[in-house]
Design a protein around this motif. Structure first.
Motif, PDB file in Angstrom:
ATOM      1  N   SER A  21     -59.879  19.851  15.050  1.00 29.07           N
ATOM      2  CA  SER A  21     -58.998  20.760  15.618  1.00 29.07           C
ATOM      3  C   SER A  21     -57.713  20.208  15.940  1.00 29.07           C
ATOM      4  O   SER A  21     -56.430  21.162  16.703  1.00 29.07           O
ATOM      5  CB  SER A  21     -59.323  20.279  17.527  1.00 29.07           C
ATOM      6  N   GLY A  22     -56.743  19.646  14.841  1.00 29.12           N
ATOM      7  CA  GLY A  22     -55.892  19.631  14.953  1.00 29.12           C
ATOM      8  C   GLY A  22     -55.281  18.478  13.767  1.00 29.12           C
ATOM      9  O   GLY A  22     -55.967  17.580  13.933  1.00 29.12           O
ATOM     10  N   ALA A  23     -54.267  18.240  13.684  1.00 32.31           N
ATOM     11  CA  ALA A  23     -53.835  17.054  12.976  1.00 32.31           C
ATOM     12  C   ALA A  23     -54.116  15.277  14.111  1.00 32.31           C
ATOM     13  O   ALA A  23     -54.518  14.324  13.165  1.00 32.31           O
ATOM     14  CB  ALA A  23     -52.148  17.024  12.591  1.00 32.31           C
ATOM     15  N   ARG A  24     -53.697  15.718  14.997  1.00 31.20           N
ATOM     16  CA  ARG A  24     -53.962  14.519  15.965  1.00 31.20           C
ATOM     17  C   ARG A  24     -55.130  13.997  16.095  1.00 31.20           C
ATOM     18  O   ARG A  24     -55.520  13.069  15.970  1.00 31.20           O
ATOM     19  CB  ARG A  24     -53.284  15.048  17.057  1.00 31.20           C
ATOM     20  N   GLU A  25     -56.177  15.763  16.339  1.00 30.53           N
ATOM     21  CA  GLU A  25     -57.369  14.901  16.123  1.00 30.53           C
ATOM     22  C   GLU A  25     -58.405  14.326  15.015  1.00 30.53           C
ATOM     23  O   GLU A  25     -58.636  12.859  15.568  1.00 30.53           O
ATOM     24  CB  GLU A  25     -58.418  16.161  16.742  1.00 30.53           C
ATOM     25  N   LEU A  59     -51.856   9.558   5.284  1.00 34.81           N
ATOM     26  CA  LEU A  59     -50.866  10.291   5.161  1.00 34.81           C
ATOM     27  C   LEU A  59     -50.463  11.280   5.908  1.00 34.81           C
ATOM     28  O   LEU A  59     -51.665  12.482   5.579  1.00 34.81           O
ATOM     29  CB  LEU A  59     -50.411  10.967   3.528  1.00 34.81           C
ATOM     30  N   ASN A  60     -50.194  11.512   6.695  1.00 30.64           N
ATOM     31  CA  ASN A  60     -50.177  12.769   7.924  1.00 30.64           C
ATOM     32  C   ASN A  60     -49.852  14.231   7.123  1.00 30.64           C
ATOM     33  O   ASN A  60     -47.897  14.446   7.108  1.00 30.64           O
ATOM     34  CB  ASN A  60     -48.907  12.473   9.131  1.00 30.64           C
ATOM     35  N   CYS A  61     -49.793  14.713   6.542  1.00 31.50           N
ATOM     36  CA  CYS A  61     -49.186  16.435   6.265  1.00 31.50           C
ATOM     37  C   CYS A  61     -49.429  18.056   7.063  1.00 31.50           C
ATOM     38  O   CYS A  61     -49.676  18.842   6.559  1.00 31.50           O
ATOM     39  CB  CYS A  61     -50.149  16.939   4.824  1.00 31.50           C
ATOM     40  N   ALA A  62     -49.176  17.109   8.406  1.00 28.15           N
ATOM     41  CA  ALA A  62     -48.919  18.347   9.513  1.00 28.15           C
ATOM     42  C   ALA A  62     -48.311  19.677   9.008  1.00 28.15           C
ATOM     43  O   ALA A  62     -48.183  20.655   9.177  1.00 28.15           O
ATOM     44  CB  ALA A  62     -48.624  18.263  10.688  1.00 28.15           C
ATOM     45  N   TYR A  63     -46.837  19.368   8.451  1.00 25.18           N
ATOM     46  CA  TYR A  63     -46.381  19.518   7.702  1.00 25.18           C
ATOM     47  C   TYR A  63     -46.112  19.833   6.364  1.00 25.18           C
ATOM     48  O   TYR A  63     -44.668  21.507   5.667  1.00 25.18           O
ATOM     49  CB  TYR A  63     -44.416  19.698   8.070  1.00 25.18           C
ATOM     50  N   SER A  64     -47.182  19.524   5.066  1.00 23.16           N
ATOM     51  CA  SER A  64     -47.011  19.648   4.031  1.00 23.16           C
ATOM     52  C   SER A  64     -48.480  20.711   4.007  1.00 23.16           C
ATOM     53  O   SER A  64     -48.020  21.787   2.834  1.00 23.16           O
ATOM     54  CB  SER A  64     -46.975  18.834   3.481  1.00 23.16           C
ATOM     55  N   GLY A  67     -54.383  17.401   7.651  1.00 25.80           N
ATOM     56  CA  GLY A  67     -53.216  18.616   7.929  1.00 25.80           C
ATOM     57  C   GLY A  67     -53.455  19.544   9.634  1.00 25.80           C
ATOM     58  O   GLY A  67     -54.768  19.046  10.189  1.00 25.80           O
ATOM     59  N   SER A  68     -52.548  20.000   9.824  1.00 18.49           N
ATOM     60  CA  SER A  68     -52.203  21.376  10.940  1.00 18.49           C
ATOM     61  C   SER A  68     -53.293  22.592  10.013  1.00 18.49           C
ATOM     62  O   SER A  68     -52.204  23.137  10.018  1.00 18.49           O
ATOM     63  CB  SER A  68     -51.033  21.299  11.686  1.00 18.49           C
ATOM     64  N   GLY A  69     -54.076  23.235  11.070  1.00 22.43           N
ATOM     65  CA  GLY A  69     -54.195  24.857  10.903  1.00 22.43           C
ATOM     66  C   GLY A  69     -52.846  25.852  11.480  1.00 22.43           C
ATOM     67  O   GLY A  69     -52.591  26.259  10.342  1.00 22.43           O
ATOM     68  N   HIS A  70     -52.536  25.257  12.056  1.00 23.83           N
ATOM     69  CA  HIS A  70     -51.739  26.442  13.343  1.00 23.83           C
ATOM     70  C   HIS A  70     -50.255  25.910  13.429  1.00 23.83           C
ATOM     71  O   HIS A  70     -49.554  26.989  13.177  1.00 23.83           O
ATOM     72  CB  HIS A  70     -51.839  26.151  14.919  1.00 23.83           C
ATOM     73  N   LYS A  71     -50.085  24.987  12.257  1.00 20.05           N
ATOM     74  CA  LYS A  71     -48.936  24.203  11.821  1.00 20.05           C
ATOM     75  C   LYS A  71     -48.119  25.255  10.269  1.00 20.05           C
ATOM     76  O   LYS A  71     -47.439  25.649  10.419  1.00 20.05           O
ATOM     77  CB  LYS A  71     -48.534  23.246  12.212  1.00 20.05           C
ATOM     78  N   SER A  72     -49.419  24.617   9.431  1.00 16.56           N
ATOM     79  CA  SER A  72     -48.320  25.643   8.156  1.00 16.56           C
ATOM     80  C   SER A  72     -49.818  26.015   7.736  1.00 16.56           C
ATOM     81  O   SER A  72     -49.738  26.180   6.430  1.00 16.56           O
ATOM     82  CB  SER A  72     -48.912  24.135   7.668  1.00 16.56           C
ATOM     83  N   ALA A 103     -42.702   8.541  12.867  1.00 21.36           N
ATOM     84  CA  ALA A 103     -43.940   9.530  13.081  1.00 21.36           C
ATOM     85  C   ALA A 103     -43.858  10.445  14.340  1.00 21.36           C
ATOM     86  O   ALA A 103     -43.145   9.994  14.924  1.00 21.36           O
ATOM     87  CB  ALA A 103     -44.652   8.352  13.405  1.00 21.36           C
ATOM     88  N   HIS A 104     -44.527  11.301  14.186  1.00 18.30           N
ATOM     89  CA  HIS A 104     -44.751  12.437  15.015  1.00 18.30           C
ATOM     90  C   HIS A 104     -45.617  11.564  16.743  1.00 18.30           C
ATOM     91  O   HIS A 104     -46.123  10.608  16.331  1.00 18.30           O
ATOM     92  CB  HIS A 104     -46.083  14.166  15.159  1.00 18.30           C
ATOM     93  N   TYR A 105     -45.477  12.290  17.835  1.00 17.74           N
ATOM     94  CA  TYR A 105     -45.937  11.399  19.029  1.00 17.74           C
ATOM     95  C   TYR A 105     -47.069  11.448  19.196  1.00 17.74           C
ATOM     96  O   TYR A 105     -47.700  10.378  20.080  1.00 17.74           O
ATOM     97  CB  TYR A 105     -45.196  12.040  20.593  1.00 17.74           C
TER      98      TYR A 105
HETATM   99  C1  PLP Z   1     -47.012  19.411  14.659  1.00 15.84           C
HETATM  100  C2  PLP Z   1     -47.343  17.799  13.900  1.00 15.84           C
HETATM  101  C3  PLP Z   1     -48.063  17.256  14.592  1.00 15.84           C
HETATM  102  C4  PLP Z   1     -49.558  17.712  15.205  1.00 15.84           C
HETATM  103  O1  PLP Z   1     -50.444  18.600  14.550  1.00 15.84           O
HETATM  104  P1  PLP Z   1     -50.981  19.500  15.907  1.00 15.84           P
HETATM  105  O2  PLP Z   1     -52.047  19.587  14.616  1.00 15.84           O
HETATM  106  O3  PLP Z   1     -50.771  20.144  16.615  1.00 15.84           O
HETATM  107  O4  PLP Z   1     -52.285  18.095  16.273  1.00 15.84           O
HETATM  108  C5  PLP Z   1     -48.900  16.054  14.064  1.00 15.84           C
HETATM  109  N1  PLP Z   1     -47.411  15.440  12.989  1.00 15.84           N
HETATM  110  C6  PLP Z   1     -46.183  15.992  12.548  1.00 15.84           C
HETATM  111  C7  PLP Z   1     -45.419  15.136  12.048  1.00 15.84           C
HETATM  112  C8  PLP Z   1     -46.182  17.351  12.922  1.00 15.84           C
HETATM  113  O5  PLP Z   1     -45.796  18.304  13.188  1.00 15.84           O
END
Ligand code: PLP
Length: 371
Positions: free
Chosen positions: A75-79, A181-186, A204-209, A101-103
């Motif tokens: 459901s997202g990068a955080r999940e 590796l948190n690639c939400a923005y990549s 990765g994050s679908g709704h972000k990138s 790091a992201h919150y």
């Molecule tokens: C936006 C972001 C997230 C959160 O992504 P979700 O898919 O909404 O969980 C996590 N990490 C970074 C670095 C982000 O920029």
């Protein structure tokens, strides 16, 4: 009830939103598959094995795209981060994270009952992750418990800094610590090659990138770790426990799928996007603003220290909201209301013509308030 979103034809420079805008296919898919559980029409028990609609082959395409053994849609990068942390968690477990790091990295750790040790960054003005810092942080973690995972944010959502993954991986591998590796923005913006980077997990994050309606994300991992992370339920032999049996059982996965061809193509254009971001930041700095984050900059997310705007905000009646209002009048969306000390924006997939309008708008606003 229907609520109109009143910024549809605005120039959008919101870093959260530039990479998540839907393709036309995704927009059609959204309506077609919007009914609840419609993706489950022909499910045999596992989301990633559904053949109609072709989710199974899509998930295979995703793992090819990432050059990664095993992929799941989340459901997202955080999940994704939580799933990994929860799988690796143990008593006295510690996660080492970069301080950019992201919150949601911290909250995932908290929810998984893990303590966090931070790797410091270089501070103002570049805030670079100090890759060698992972060594000391792991030492510190080992003093208070057992380090079960290292997280590296690539790039972070505050400065758009892209640290050197390989040197972090080298340190962590030496110490026997897996790397996420948190690639939400990549992922979906630039090419991410799991094998080549040598990491153990990627999110990765679908709704972000990835041009998708959320919430949706992806989690990639090595075959080795998939045995632990994707362990199955004792009671329901098909069901993966960490996914609670099934993750994105709705239309967001269909939008991710609809946009995938487009996403696969657009990552090839990444160097152009970086060039454009660099052009913009040079122009923007000439107005008297200062880039926060690494130079040369390697990402479309830009953070500027904007003293001049802050000074204006202290003089005008509406305070910090003057900027938001001035930009709204000029049909520009994406700078956080109330914010003036520093601002974040993204140039991703925004045309140079539109970016010129943005630059001129700021120039105009500075002139109007005579600074
Ligand atoms: C936006 C972001 C997230 C959160 O992504 P979700 O898919 O909404 O969980 C996590 N990490 C970074 C670095 C982000 O920029």
């Amino acid at each position: 009830m229907f609520v109109e979103r009143k910024i549809k034809d605005f120039i959008n420079i919101d870093p959260l939103q530039t990479g998540g805008r839907l393709t036309e296919d995704a927009r059609r898919m959204l309506v077609e598959w919007g009914d609840g559980y419609s993706v489950c029409d022909f499910c045999q028990g596992n989301l990633h094995e559904i053949k109609k609609p072709p989710i199974a082959s899509f998930v295979e395409d995703l793992s090819e795209f990432l050059n990664c053994d095993v992929v799941r849609v989340t459901s997202g990068a955080r999940e994704g981060k939580f799933i990994v942390m929860h799988s690796l968690a143990r008593k006295d477990g510690v996660v080492v994270v970069d301080s950019n790091a992201h919150y949601t990295t911290y909250i995932s750790a908290e929810r998984a009952g893990l303590r966090v040790v931070e790797v410091q960054n270089s501070g103002y003005p570049e805030y670079r992750v100090v890759e060698e810092g992972y060594e000391n942080a792991i030492d510190e973690g080992e003093r208070i418990g057992e380090v079960v995972l290292a997280v590296l944010t690539y790039p972070d959502g505050n400065y758009g800094n892209l640290p050197d993954v390989k040197s972090v991986v080298e340190i962590c591998k030496d110490r026997g610590v897996p790397v996420l590796l948190n690639c939400a923005y990549s992922i979906g913006r630039m090419k991410i090659d799991f094998e080549k980077l040598g990491v153990d997990f990627v999110v990765g994050s679908g709704h972000k990138s990835m041009a998708s309606a959320g919430p949706v994300g992806i989690l990639g991992m090595s075959e080795e770790f998939s045995r632990l992370v994707l362990r199955r339920s004792d009671r329901f032999k098909d069901k993966e426990v960490e996914l609670l049996g099934c993750s994105v059982r709705g239309v967001p996965i269909m939008t991710l799928m609809a946009s995938f061809d487009h996403v696969r193509e657009r990552v090839k254009m990444w160097s152009r996007e970086v060039e454009k971001a660099r052009w913009f930041l040079k122009e923007f700095e000439s107005l008297g603003f200062e880039l926060l984050g690494e130079r040369p900059h390697k990402h479309d997310l830009l953070h500027f220290k904007t003293d001049k705007l802050y000074e204006i905000s202290r003089k005008v009646r509406r305070g910090g909201y003057f900027l938001y209002n001035e930009l709204k009048k000029r049909r520009i969306h994406g700078i956080k209301p109330g914010r003036t000390k520093s601002i974040k924006l993204s140039t991703y997939l925004v045309s140079k013509e539109d970016l010129r309008i943005v630059i001129e708008a700021f120039e105009d606003i500075l002139k109007k308030f005579d600074l």
